[in-house]
Write a protein that holds these residues in place. Structure first.
Motif, PDB file in Angstrom:
ATOM      1  N   ARG A 203       0.867  -1.186   0.000  1.00  0.00           N
ATOM      2  CA  ARG A 203       0.000   0.000   0.000  1.00  0.00           C
ATOM      3  C   ARG A 203       0.896   1.226   0.000  1.00  0.00           C
ATOM      4  O   ARG A 203       1.925   1.251   0.688  1.00  0.00           O
ATOM      5  CB  ARG A 203      -0.903  -0.010   1.233  1.00  0.00           C
ATOM      6  N   THR A 213      -3.761   1.931  11.450  1.00  0.00           N
ATOM      7  CA  THR A 213      -3.144   0.672  11.045  1.00  0.00           C
ATOM      8  C   THR A 213      -3.545  -0.378  12.080  1.00  0.00           C
ATOM      9  O   THR A 213      -4.298  -0.089  13.010  1.00  0.00           O
ATOM     10  CB  THR A 213      -1.611   0.808  10.988  1.00  0.00           C
ATOM     11  N   VAL A 218       1.526  -1.972  14.993  1.00  0.00           N
ATOM     12  CA  VAL A 218       2.237  -0.701  15.040  1.00  0.00           C
ATOM     13  C   VAL A 218       2.803  -0.444  16.438  1.00  0.00           C
ATOM     14  O   VAL A 218       3.853   0.190  16.586  1.00  0.00           O
ATOM     15  CB  VAL A 218       1.335   0.464  14.576  1.00  0.00           C
ATOM     16  N   VAL A 235       4.967   6.882  10.313  1.00  0.00           N
ATOM     17  CA  VAL A 235       3.968   6.181   9.498  1.00  0.00           C
ATOM     18  C   VAL A 235       3.239   7.119   8.539  1.00  0.00           C
ATOM     19  O   VAL A 235       3.139   6.822   7.346  1.00  0.00           O
ATOM     20  CB  VAL A 235       2.966   5.406  10.387  1.00  0.00           C
ATOM     21  N   LEU A 238       5.321   7.959   5.665  1.00  0.00           N
ATOM     22  CA  LEU A 238       6.036   6.786   5.139  1.00  0.00           C
ATOM     23  C   LEU A 238       7.542   7.023   5.188  1.00  0.00           C
ATOM     24  O   LEU A 238       8.282   6.652   4.270  1.00  0.00           O
ATOM     25  CB  LEU A 238       5.584   6.451   3.714  1.00  0.00           C
ATOM     26  N   LYS A 242       7.231   1.129   5.133  1.00  0.00           N
ATOM     27  CA  LYS A 242       6.404   0.647   4.036  1.00  0.00           C
ATOM     28  C   LYS A 242       5.116   0.074   4.629  1.00  0.00           C
ATOM     29  O   LYS A 242       5.090  -0.357   5.785  1.00  0.00           O
ATOM     30  CB  LYS A 242       7.125  -0.446   3.240  1.00  0.00           C
ATOM     31  N   LEU A 243       4.069   0.055   3.825  1.00  0.00           N
ATOM     32  CA  LEU A 243       2.787  -0.477   4.272  1.00  0.00           C
ATOM     33  C   LEU A 243       2.404  -1.693   3.448  1.00  0.00           C
ATOM     34  O   LEU A 243       2.570  -1.708   2.221  1.00  0.00           O
ATOM     35  CB  LEU A 243       1.681   0.581   4.140  1.00  0.00           C
ATOM     36  N   ALA A 245      -0.946  -4.760   3.296  1.00  0.00           N
ATOM     37  CA  ALA A 245      -2.292  -5.019   3.812  1.00  0.00           C
ATOM     38  C   ALA A 245      -2.894  -6.211   3.088  1.00  0.00           C
ATOM     39  O   ALA A 245      -2.456  -6.596   2.001  1.00  0.00           O
ATOM     40  CB  ALA A 245      -3.179  -3.792   3.629  1.00  0.00           C
ATOM     41  N   ARG A 251      -7.061  -2.519   7.103  1.00  0.00           N
ATOM     42  CA  ARG A 251      -6.059  -1.783   7.873  1.00  0.00           C
ATOM     43  C   ARG A 251      -4.655  -2.275   7.507  1.00  0.00           C
ATOM     44  O   ARG A 251      -4.391  -3.477   7.540  1.00  0.00           O
ATOM     45  CB  ARG A 251      -6.286  -1.972   9.372  1.00  0.00           C
ATOM     46  N   PRO A 252      -3.756  -1.355   7.188  1.00  0.00           N
ATOM     47  CA  PRO A 252      -2.413  -1.788   6.790  1.00  0.00           C
ATOM     48  C   PRO A 252      -1.520  -2.107   7.986  1.00  0.00           C
ATOM     49  O   PRO A 252      -1.833  -1.767   9.134  1.00  0.00           O
ATOM     50  CB  PRO A 252      -1.876  -0.581   6.022  1.00  0.00           C
ATOM     51  N   PRO A 254       2.425  -1.467   9.158  1.00  0.00           N
ATOM     52  CA  PRO A 254       3.668  -0.748   8.842  1.00  0.00           C
ATOM     53  C   PRO A 254       4.883  -1.651   9.012  1.00  0.00           C
ATOM     54  O   PRO A 254       4.969  -2.421   9.970  1.00  0.00           O
ATOM     55  CB  PRO A 254       3.676   0.404   9.856  1.00  0.00           C
TER      56      PRO A 254
END
Length: 360
Positions: A203, A213, A218, A235, A238, A242-243, A245, A251-252, A254
């Motif tokens: 993402r 997230t 996190v 976050v 960025l 990086k994300l 998901a 929800r991603p 991190p």
């Protein structure tokens, strides 16, 4: 009689096919053809010894915005033979790309899939390579090993992390304008490969608040950054994050990278951001958001369970000198003393945590 012989022949033919197929399969995994399978770059922690030959002098000086790829030959030993392939290589990065900071900047290597087939680098497209920064000061070799080991330490706490592979590289200048030299470096797993390995997708959206997230993930990340003494991440921007998901709307998670400003690395150029109100990178600062003592204790429990394995990563590493090992273990001891003390937990992780600021 002819019919009987015909049946025997068919039966023999079927047995022969079955046997051939069985021999072509791995005993551990019958769905993998051992004849065609090459080892994955990140399956092992063994040091790779390889050489890179290119127009080295021009490459390391090409650090502008329009820097280009240079043709290079990458070679390494496999048993009694040499595996060699043509690759493309260029400088990369932001801060460490500045020649005032690093005489030898980080690199990116682009592989030709045909050239790299059946080699250690098969199925690789582009790979980041973290390099030694300075050629003459041996301290930078230890700094590189320290950064490499932070990645390995984070692997211990979650598979949603970048795999790395350490290498010892002999650099050779194809135009003989520089003498050959040997330094450590390490490769970082590609983002899409890391995401796919975890059943996720990358993402790329910015301005995602950490509390949007996955909270447990996190929070563990923030505690890990506190463990290694790193404040150089964010976050929403960025920044060194990086994300990934499960879906484009879920929800991603991190995933951190670039740890060169961490206390463990101890880079001479690393200075805390003035807004953080800390004097040194060795001053720990929790940059996570407020959680309850119960939520924190749940995550601390994992850090305590994996303490011995964490220490072993450093104690058993043959490339980190004893002085650096002692420094790391002392720094880790301080962390564990804090999370074992409820008053210090409250002071460091609750009272000193970040809070969401709402606009009026």
């Amino acid at each position: 009689m002819n019919s009987y012989i015909q049946k025997i022949f068919i039966l023999f033919f079927l047995i022969l096919i079955s046997t051939t197929r069985t021999l072509g399969k791995s005993q551990e995994n019958p769905n993998v053809d051992t004849i065609y399978r090459s080892p994955n770059l990140f399956e092992s922690d063994t040091l790779i010894q390889l050489s890179i030959t290119t127009d080295l002098r021009s490459l390391v000086r090409d650090v502008g915005k329009k820097n280009k790829y240079y043709r290079a030959r990458l070679s390494y030993y496999l048993s009694d033979s040499i595996v060699s392939m043509i690759v493309q290589i260029k400088t990369r990065g932001n801060f460490r790309k500045d020649r005032g900071i690093c005489a030898f900047p980080p690199m990116r290597i682009k592989f030709n899939k045909v050239e790299s087939s059946y080699t250690l680098f098969h199925n690789q497209g582009k790979l980041k390579m973290v390099t030694h920064c300075q050629n003459k000061n041996e301290k930078y070799q230890q700094m590189l090993i320290q950064e490499y080991l932070i990645y390995k330490a984070y692997n211990l706490f979650t598979p949603e992390s970048f795999n790395v592979r350490l290498a010892e590289i002999t650099y050779k200048d194809s135009k003989n304008q520089m003498g050959p030299f040997k330094k450590y470096a390490f490769f970082i797993e590609d983002l899409e490969d890391m995401a796919n390995r975890n059943g996720k997708i990358p993402r790329y959206e910015k301005k995602i608040h950490p509390d949007h997230t996955l909270i447990g993930k996190v929070t563990k990340l923030a505690i890990f950054q506190y463990l290694v003494g790193n404040t150089d991440w964010g976050v929403p921007t960025l920044h060194n994050i990086k994300l990934i998901a499960k879906t484009p709307t879920s929800r991603p998670i991190p995933v951190p990278y670039d740890f060169d400003w961490a206390s463990l690395v101890n880079a001479p150029y690393a200075i805390p951001h003035e807004k953080l109100n800390i004097k040194s990178i060795h001053d720990r600062l929790y940059r996570g958001y407020k959680r309850t003592a119960k939520d924190l204790e749940y995550i601390f429990r994992e850090f305590k369970m994996k303490k011995e394995a964490l220490y072993d990563i450093y104690i058993n590493n043959p490339y980190l000198n004893d002085k650096e090992k002692e420094r790391v273990l002392n720094y880790f001891d301080e962390f564990y003393e804090i999370i074992d003390n409820p008053k210090k937990v409250k002071a460091e992780f609750i009272n000193n945590s970040r809070t969401i600021k709402y606009k009026k």
